[in-house]
Every structure is written in C-alpha cells, then in structure tokens.
Design an enzyme around this catalytic site. Structure first.
Site, PDB file in Angstrom:
ATOM      1  N   GLU A  35      40.730  34.572  -9.138  1.00  0.00           N
ATOM      2  CA  GLU A  35      40.309  33.454  -9.974  1.00  0.00           C
ATOM      3  C   GLU A  35      40.924  32.169  -9.439  1.00  0.00           C
ATOM      4  OE1 GLU A  35      41.053  32.041 -14.521  1.00  0.00           O
ATOM      5  OE2 GLU A  35      40.295  34.088 -14.290  1.00  0.00           O
ATOM      6  N   ARG A  39      42.293  38.797 -18.868  1.00  0.00           N
ATOM      7  CA  ARG A  39      42.718  38.381 -17.539  1.00  0.00           C
ATOM      8  C   ARG A  39      41.941  39.189 -16.512  1.00  0.00           C
ATOM      9  NH1 ARG A  39      44.584  34.679 -19.924  1.00  0.00           N
ATOM     10  NH2 ARG A  39      46.684  33.753 -19.763  1.00  0.00           N
ATOM     11  N   HIS A  56      36.596  30.638 -17.134  1.00  0.00           N
ATOM     12  CA  HIS A  56      37.785  30.695 -17.987  1.00  0.00           C
ATOM     13  C   HIS A  56      37.715  29.582 -19.035  1.00  0.00           C
ATOM     14  CE1 HIS A  56      42.130  32.398 -17.886  1.00  0.00           C
ATOM     15  NE2 HIS A  56      41.762  32.120 -19.127  1.00  0.00           N
TER      16      HIS A  56
END
Length: 334
Positions: free
Chosen positions: A276, A247, A295
């Site tokens: 993000e 993360r 991602h």
C-alpha cells in the site's frame, strides 16, 4: 450549518479502563505534535478537558501525536524526553508505530490509540463494499455492453466479521435491517452483543465454508499476517465476497488475485492493500471482480472531530478521572 454538522459520526468507544493511582501518568504539560498539525479543534479539546498545553520541553508529561506518517519522529521525541508518561496516537491501528511501541515499552509510559473512534465511518464503508461486491458493481462499472443480470442479496446472508472491536459492533447495528446472520471471530472467548454467534479465532476455518460475506476488521500483527491465505480462500464459496477494511497484510494478495481470476470468489472489496499504496500497473487494478478504494473508509474530514473527542476524553482521564479509552498493549501491538 454544514452537512458534517447535521450528520456527524459518533465515536464507538467501548469500555474505558480506570487505572489505579500508581499506574496513572504524572500530570503536567501536554505537547500537541507535530505543531503544524495542532489545529484549533485539538487545542480546544485539550483545554476543554482541563489540560495544560505547552511546547515540548523538559516539563512535558504527555504527547498528543497528530501525524500519520514519519513515526520515527515520535521515537526521536521519546528518546530525547524520557519524562513523557502518556502518548495519544492518532489511528485505531497502531502498526505504523510498531518501532516506537517496542522501543519504548516501559511501565511508566501509557499508550492510547483512537481504536473505536472511527468505527462508524469505517463500518459504513465496509457495508458499501459488501453490497457492491454482492451486486457485482465492480463488473458493471467496467462493462461496455448490457450483459447479463447477476447479483446476490445481503438479506439473510451469513456475514463473518473477523475482529470484535468498535467496527464490528457498528457493523452489527448496520446489518440488522438486512436480517443478516452475523458471526464474530475474535482472539479471546466471550460473546458480542447482537451477534448470532461468537467464536474464537481457532474456529475460523469452521465458519468460512458457510460465509457469504467475510469482513476483516482485525488488528495487523505478526499473528494476523496473511490470515486469509490460499488455503482459507479455498474454504469460501465461489459466491462469497471478501471485504478488507483493516490492514492489507491480513490478506495474501497473490492468493487473492488467483482466486478472483479463477472465479473462485465472487468479489473483493479492498480499502487496504498489500503493498500500500497499490502500485500502478498491479493486476488487481484491472481485475474486474475487485473494487479498490484508497484507504478512504475514514477520510480526514470524517475523523478529525472523532479524534478531537478521543483527545478530550483521554485528557480528562489524564488530569482527573484516570478512565482512559483505547489503551494499547505494546507487546500485542493493539
């Protein structure tokens, strides 16, 4: 036969936990939500395991949540249907559902996640980013002239993996052909099979100076926010590579950018960022030592069959065996 049929990832499940009878959720109809995402593979997974699928109502006892956005909708479902006793979440990391976990942390509600299920595709991506960083492929991809020959090898490298879950287990296997020396950093004491050594998180500073590749595969919690900050980046060698497939908040983005711009780090491979999505115009996009993927370590096409298998296994636990995989502790956040 499609390529995905011939080359299928397998779930790295880790240990299932058998709940005592008094802790098991009451068996009843299972709602697949949001209904628009309840494709046939998930319906079949529930049916094959002996589960009863039903529309959300007063008799619903379990929810398989299939959405990766709008977690507030799950909170609303639980508030309106307090009789629900089991929720299966779609992701390995559950930080997006922090509000639901904290507001519905009760003894009669079991939470399970997909942790471990996507380990193979994510570990594969981590290996790709590590190799790209060592070989300075982000620099070469931006080059407009021949330039100099640069690059480091993964063979015999010291690889530190923060996290001891399914991704770490799969990475240990993938790194074996490179004779890499793998150090696992984990929250609790205990050896990890195949690792050269396993240390607790309070010893992270001790292992960073000798690390060639640092791979972050830990959960995002309050304790791990900015785990890799300016001070810890300064402990790494200038020839080291940082890979984050966990993360974004695990890394202090500003500190990382400074380290890359000052050439105090060979490269960074980032499948996750903070913020993000990374905004257009952010200086990381033009930093030649950074390689960023959106991602995409576990694409929807890769994870759908893996999630379906996790659903099948946990529905079987729900209706018969009580052996659940991926149990989440709402207090710890993973």
């Amino acid at each position: 036969m499609t390529r995905s049929d011939r080359f299928a990832h397998q779930a790295v499940t880790g240990e299932a936990k058998t709940l005592p009878d008094e802790q098991r959720p009451a068996v009843g109809p299972i709602a697949l939500l949001p209904a628009a995402k309840a494709e046939s593979r998930f319906v079949d997974a529930v049916s094959d395991a002996g589960g009863e699928i039903g529309e959300l109502g007063s008799d619903t006892r379990a929810v398989v949540w299939l959405a990766n956005d709008h977690p507030e909708a799950l909170v609303e479902v639980l508030e309106q249907h307090p009789q629900i006793q089991w929720v299966q979440l779609p992701w390995a990391g559950v930080d997006a559902f922090a509000d639901a976990l904290s507001s519905h942390d009760r003894a009669d509600l079991l939470w399970t996640s997909a942790k471990g299920a996507y380990a193979q595709p994510v570990a594969e991506h981590a290996l790709a980013l590590a190799l790209a960083g060592l070989r300075s492929l982000s620099l070469r991809a931006r080059a407009t002239s021949w330039g100099e020959k640069i690059g480091e090898s993964l063979y015999g490298a010291s690889v530190t993996i923060v996290g001891a879950g399914g991704i770490a287990i799969e990475l240990i296997r993938l790194l074996q052909p490179f004779s890499a020396e793998v150090t696992i950093v984990r929250r609790s004491a205990g050896e990890v099979s195949g690792a050269f050594r396993t240390v607790t998180s309070d010893r992270l500073d001790d292992v960073l100076p000798e690390t060639d590749v640092l791979i972050l595969a830990a959960a995002s919690t309050g304790e791990t926010r900015h785990l890799i900050d300016a001070r810890r980046l300064s402990l790494l060698k200038p020839s080291a590579v940082l890979v984050n497939i966990a993360r974004g908040p695990l890394v202090d983005t500003d500190a990382l950018l400074d380290a890359l711009q000052d050439e105090r780090l060979l490269a960074a491979g980032l499948d996750v960022t903070d913020p993000e999505p990374l905004p257009e115009g952010h200086p990381l996009w033009t930093e030649p030592r950074a390689l960023i993927t959106p991602h995409s370590a576990d694409t929807p096409e890769m994870i759908a069959p893996l999630l379906a298998e996790r659903v099948r296994a946990n529905v079987e636990a729900f209706v018969s065996t009580g052996r659940f995989i991926g149990i989440v502790d709402p207090k710890s956040g993973y």
